[in-house]
Enzyme design. Structure first.
Site, mmCIF file in Angstrom:
data_model
loop_
_atom_site.group_PDB
_atom_site.id
_atom_site.type_symbol
_atom_site.label_atom_id
_atom_site.label_comp_id
_atom_site.label_asym_id
_atom_site.label_seq_id
_atom_site.Cartn_x
_atom_site.Cartn_y
_atom_site.Cartn_z
ATOM 1 C CG ASP A 89 72.102 28.190 21.255
ATOM 2 O OD1 ASP A 89 72.966 29.003 21.644
ATOM 3 O OD2 ASP A 89 70.981 28.094 21.784
ATOM 4 C CG HIS A 110 81.978 15.080 44.464
ATOM 5 N ND1 HIS A 110 81.225 15.631 45.482
ATOM 6 C CD2 HIS A 110 83.266 15.087 44.904
ATOM 7 C CE1 HIS A 110 82.015 15.955 46.496
ATOM 8 N NE2 HIS A 110 83.262 15.644 46.164
ATOM 9 C CB THR A 167 70.412 29.410 30.376
ATOM 10 O OG1 THR A 167 69.878 28.285 29.645
ATOM 11 C CG2 THR A 167 69.486 30.608 30.216
ATOM 12 C CG HIS A 191 82.317 10.477 44.356
ATOM 13 N ND1 HIS A 191 81.302 11.155 44.973
ATOM 14 C CD2 HIS A 191 83.485 10.974 44.869
ATOM 15 C CE1 HIS A 191 81.812 12.051 45.813
ATOM 16 N NE2 HIS A 191 83.136 11.954 45.769
ATOM 17 C CB CYS A 215 72.651 27.196 24.776
ATOM 18 S SG CYS A 215 72.075 26.596 26.373
#
Ligand code: RB5
Length: 149
Positions: free
Chosen positions: A14, A104, A73, A139, A71
């Site tokens: 963004d 994982h 964060t 996994h 973005c």
């Protein structure tokens, strides 16, 4: 960045991330990868889900092996990405999460926050993400359960 397995990487951000996106795209191209840059390229305000969905569709449809989302964060991008059935998005602010997200979780999209990490850390995270293999084994069953809500 290791280019042993050259592939296509879709990347999007963004308005908080065009500068970091450009740095990462340049590094990817220098390492021999093909970059599918889905924007945004300016600093005008846009909505992060639009770019998350575009990158995730490219991964889900096989146009890209991995996706990278940026973005402010990384949180909004990761939330949007993980709404896609075929996407496992890892939000990483350091290399350990990037490594374990691949080993994982078999993450196929990486989200980072341009306002919380610097370019050098982001480059290390991306290189780790792209050069770490999924471990499988114990996994596999956990990934299968992700589809059951
Ligand atoms: C945009 O201001 C900001 O909210 C966005 O980049 C992101 O951090 C959202 O999770």
């Amino acid at each position: 960045m290791d280019a042993d397995t050259k592939t296509t990487i879709a990347i999007g951000s963004d308005h908080a991330g065009p500068a970091l996106k450009a740095v990462l795209a340049e590094a990817l191209r220098a390492a021999g990868h093909t970059v599918l840059d889905l924007g945004t390229d300016g600093t005008g305000r846009v909505d992060y889900p639009d770019y998350a969905h575009a990158v995730c569709r490219a991964v889900e449809q096989g146009q890209a092996r991995f996706g990278v989302l940026i973005c402010g964060t990384g949180i909004g991008m990761s939330i949007a990405a993980n709404r896609h059935a075929g996407i496992r998005c890892a939000l990483a602010g350091e290399v350990t999460s990037a490594r374990l997200g691949r080993q994982h979780n078999d993450a196929n999209v990486l989200a980072m926050g341009a306002r919380v990490i610097g370019d050098a850390v982001a480059l290390d995270i991306l290189a780790t993400f792209l050069t770490t293999a999924y471990e499988g084994g114990r996994h596999d069953g956990r990934l299968a359960k992700l589809a059951a809500t």
